[in-house]
Every structure is written in C-alpha cells, then in structure tokens.
Design a protein around this motif. Sequence first.
Motif, PDB file in Angstrom:
ATOM      1  N   SER A 108      39.728  41.127  28.051  1.00 53.54           N
ATOM      2  CA  SER A 108      40.457  41.747  26.953  1.00 53.54           C
ATOM      3  C   SER A 108      41.913  42.025  27.373  1.00 53.54           C
ATOM      4  CB  SER A 108      39.735  43.022  26.534  1.00 53.54           C
ATOM      5  OG  SER A 108      40.502  43.742  25.651  1.00 53.54           O
TER       6      SER A 108
ATOM      7  N   ARG B 259      45.509  40.205  25.890  1.00 53.61           N
ATOM      8  CA  ARG B 259      46.692  40.973  25.462  1.00 53.61           C
ATOM      9  C   ARG B 259      47.942  40.517  26.219  1.00 53.61           C
ATOM     10  NH1 ARG B 259      42.897  45.256  24.024  1.00 53.61           N
ATOM     11  NH2 ARG B 259      43.569  45.919  21.956  1.00 53.61           N
TER      12      ARG B 259
ATOM     13  N   THR C 234      43.408  48.356  25.945  1.00 54.45           N
ATOM     14  CA  THR C 234      42.032  47.934  26.230  1.00 54.45           C
ATOM     15  C   THR C 234      41.168  49.149  26.557  1.00 54.45           C
ATOM     16  OG1 THR C 234      42.878  45.851  27.078  1.00 54.45           O
ATOM     17  CG2 THR C 234      40.617  46.408  27.655  1.00 54.45           C
TER      18      THR C 234
END
Length: 536
Positions: free
Chosen positions: A87, A91, A105
Amino acid sequence: MFEGVGKPVFSGIAIGPARTWRQEQAPLPEPSGDAAAERQAFEAACETARAQLTGLYETACRELGEEQAMILEVQLLMLDDQDFLESVQARLEAGEGAARAAKATGEEFSEAFAALDDPYMKARAADVRDVSQRLVNILCGGRQEFSLPEPCILLAEDLTPSETVQLPRDKILAFVTRQGSANSHIAILARTMNIPSLVQARDLPDVEDGCPMIVDGFAGRYYLEPDGQTLSAMIRKAEEAAERRRRLEAYRGVPTVSRSGRRIKLLANIGSPDDVDAALAQDAEGVGLLRSEFLYLGRSDFPTEEELYEAYCQAARKLGDRPLVIRTLDIGADKQADYFHLPAEENPALGCRGIRLCLCREDIFRPQMRAIYRAAALRPLSAMFPMIASVEEVRRAKAFCQKIRQELADEGVPFGEVELGVMIETPAAALISAELAKEVQFFSVGTNDLTQYTLALDRQNAALEEFLDTHHPAVLALVRMTVENAHAQGIWAGICGELGADPTLTELFLEMGCDELSVSPGRVLELRAKICESEV
Ligand code: PEP
Ligand code: MG
C-alpha cells in the motif's frame, strides 16, 4: 468543577495535576517527486524503526515482562507486512512522499482494524497507528519523546503500546483515556502498575496542563478543578483505602483458616508466567488457573511446544512447590486469534471452543499436553479441561493424555505426573458431576461461564446487566451440587470464576465445603481476611 465518568480498569484514588499526552510532530515534508529516492528514504526509515523497536523490546522485557513486550514484537512484524508495504509502495508510485505515504497507509489500516468486531483485532488499530507514526517521525526528523516534570494524572485519547513503554512510570498517578477498553494496552499497564485508571471517558474535555484533578477508580469518576467538598471526600476515601490495605497486610503469611477451623486454599488466576510475580507479591498460595490461551494471543502464529514448555517451566520454577493448575487452551468465543483460521460461527459462545476445539484438532492439543507433561518432570503439576459437557469428552481427553505419555516414553523424553481435572462451567457438567468425579482428580467451577449458560445470558453483553443476578439461586445450587459430588467421590473442588472473589459469598462457599478459591492476585489478602474472620 467538572465531573465526568469513565470505565474503571483499576480501583484506587489519585489526586494531582492533569497532564495531556502530546506528541510533537514536525510538519510533513513536501514530496520530492523522485519515487526512487522516496522509496529509499522509506526503506531506511523502516530499518531505523526496526532498530528502535528492538531496543524498546529489550527495555520492555526487562521492565514490564515478556508478555507486555510481545506487543512490540507485533509491531516489528507489521514492518514486514506485505499488504502494508504494498500500500505504501502504491502511494509512492502515485507521487506521494514517503512520510505522507506512511501516514496515510497507517491511517487506512488502523481504521480497518478499528472497524472489526473482534476486541483483540480492534485493539491492534493502536499498533498500526503507532508503527506508522514512528515511521513518520523518523522521516520528518521528529522524535517520540515525552517527559513529565512532576507526578501527574495522564490524559490521552488512547496510548499506543510503545508510548506506554516509554512512560516514566514513577511519575504517573493515574490514566484517563477517551478511547480504550478492558483489553487495551493502557488497561493492562494500569493493572500491572496498580494505579487507578479510567478508559472510555468520552466526555473528557481538553484540559490545561497542571489543572487539579481527581480520579476515583472505585466509582469510575473523575473531577477537574474539584471543589473543597469533593476534595475532602476523596481524601477521606483515599485514606480509607490505604487503611484497608494496611489492615490486610496483617494477613500476609497467615494460614487461610476460618475461626471454626475450616481450611481453604487461596490461589491466584493468571494469564502468563510473568503474572506469577504479582500472585506471589499478593501472597497467593499458588496458581489455581493459568489461562493458557493468553500464550496464544497477541502473536501471529501458534506457540511451539518448546515455547509452551518454557512458559510452564518458568511458572513452575517461580512457584516452587506451590500448586500450579494449567488450563488447556480455551480459545473461541470472546478470545480469538486469527491465525487459527476458525470458521465464523453464528453463536461462538456455543461453538467449537475449549475442549471441543482441542478434541477436533490434535495438532493444537498435542503440543500443549506434551509441554505440560514435560514441565511436570520438574515438579508435579495440575491440568484441567475447559467447557466440558459430557463424560465422553473427558474420556477422550484422558485417552489423548495417555497417548502423549506413551509417545514421550517411547521417545525417551522425561515427563512427570499431572493431576487431571475439569472445569465445571456448563450446567450439564454440574448436573453430571457425580459421573465426572469418577473420571478426574479435581473440579474447578468456572462461574463466569456457568452463570452465562445457566441464565442464557451473554457475559459479553453489557446491555443485559439489569437481568444479571450474579447470586442466582440456580447457579449457587449447581456450585453446591458440584462440591458435594466431588466430595462423595473423594476429590477436591474449587472455584476459579469471578464469584469466588465475591466476599458476600465467602461464608456460603465455606459452608458448602469448597476446598479452594482462585481469584485475581489483588483480591487474595482481602479474601483471606474475610475467611480468617469468619465463624463458619
Ligand atoms: C469461568 O468461566 O468462570 C472461567 C474461570 O473461565 P473464563 O473466565 O476464562 O472463561
Ligand atoms: Mg470459562
């Protein structure tokens, strides 16, 4: 004066200045636009976080014991969690800087944990927040540091595990948090530190540092800028509590015998070998319930036979020749660990829990029983099976124990004698206790579950409190029947549920002839006083 309420997690009165837990946070840097450089910065921050957490883990082991330190191990594991890392990576690729990606996150994962029903998983939200905040602090050049110039009552939204580890314990008089639960880290810490604390103080306003405050952990109340009348009432309450504790000291080292000569064993309930220290500090005569499932919680995989063996040996060594009763795993219902991957059940309290799970899963039962029999080579031990409802279950559990003894003997592994007993915590077990008494060497009545199942009243549901009669005659009749059937067969019977610590029932339990009461360590001296002063 402002008066508020919270859920008490430890009793006592604290009076002192309030201080709000604050974390200094440097502003988040703007993204550099160079995804590779941001990725490198993130990886370096993970390395630093790993080193910091390892250091904190060692401090926590030394100062708080291994069980509490385990929460830091959970955080170390999160730094390697694939979902978390992927994750963050997504990003970074989308152009977010490392600090922003770690923060976003962390928030996303923490919200997902907080939304889960399972109280244990819910409490993990704090761990995720904590670990991502650590990464952000590293990336921003900020530091997690908090000092307290004077003893104070610490206020917070909630406190994360590594925050609690860093707190200067000698400067904290009490905790009050807006969030948190009986399972939260702060509640566990408060009990370990023996200081009054409230969680879920939802209406706690923003308070200026230094504001005079009182926490009443008996009544679940707090007062900001208390008026003179409240202050003197609370000082009186604190003095009375201190006087009660002083009086109880006279019962340290004294045999637990009533005036008419009835002897009853007063033992402690614990969740880990570390808790043996608290049990001995409170002068418990041994451990009547080691809830072994706590050795399975707060981790990401099953404990190995060696780990269980070490834990049992540690508890046994600390206790010397005092009794130690290990309850086999009672996972299920309110106590869940996700790595068990148990199928969701419509009624988990009536589901595959306690002995049922062990009988269905020999891979889980085997390491437990091997560890218990091996630890018994040190000194005699007792083991008991939870959630028994039939004679057949006991026979199957005993046959399994016999198989384990044979395996150990064939392998030439040393093992010792284990006294086997059952928990009486279903109405069925109490009603057939005459038959069960022929199969085992002792009974321990689990009144928490016995009450829940007899009254058909979910012990987890606070909304049912008005219907809960903790002294219900049906429950007390089942306890009496259990003790009588045990004695008729020449075995001993004790109580390890909360009812055993209810001083208004102590004389009744003496009169029934209970052989043992096993209670939270903090209740031992109070109950000994009650028994020694009783005429029964
Ligand atoms: C009980 O049910 O009374 C008991 C002691 O076990 P637990 O509270 O762990 O279910
Ligand atoms: Mg129970």
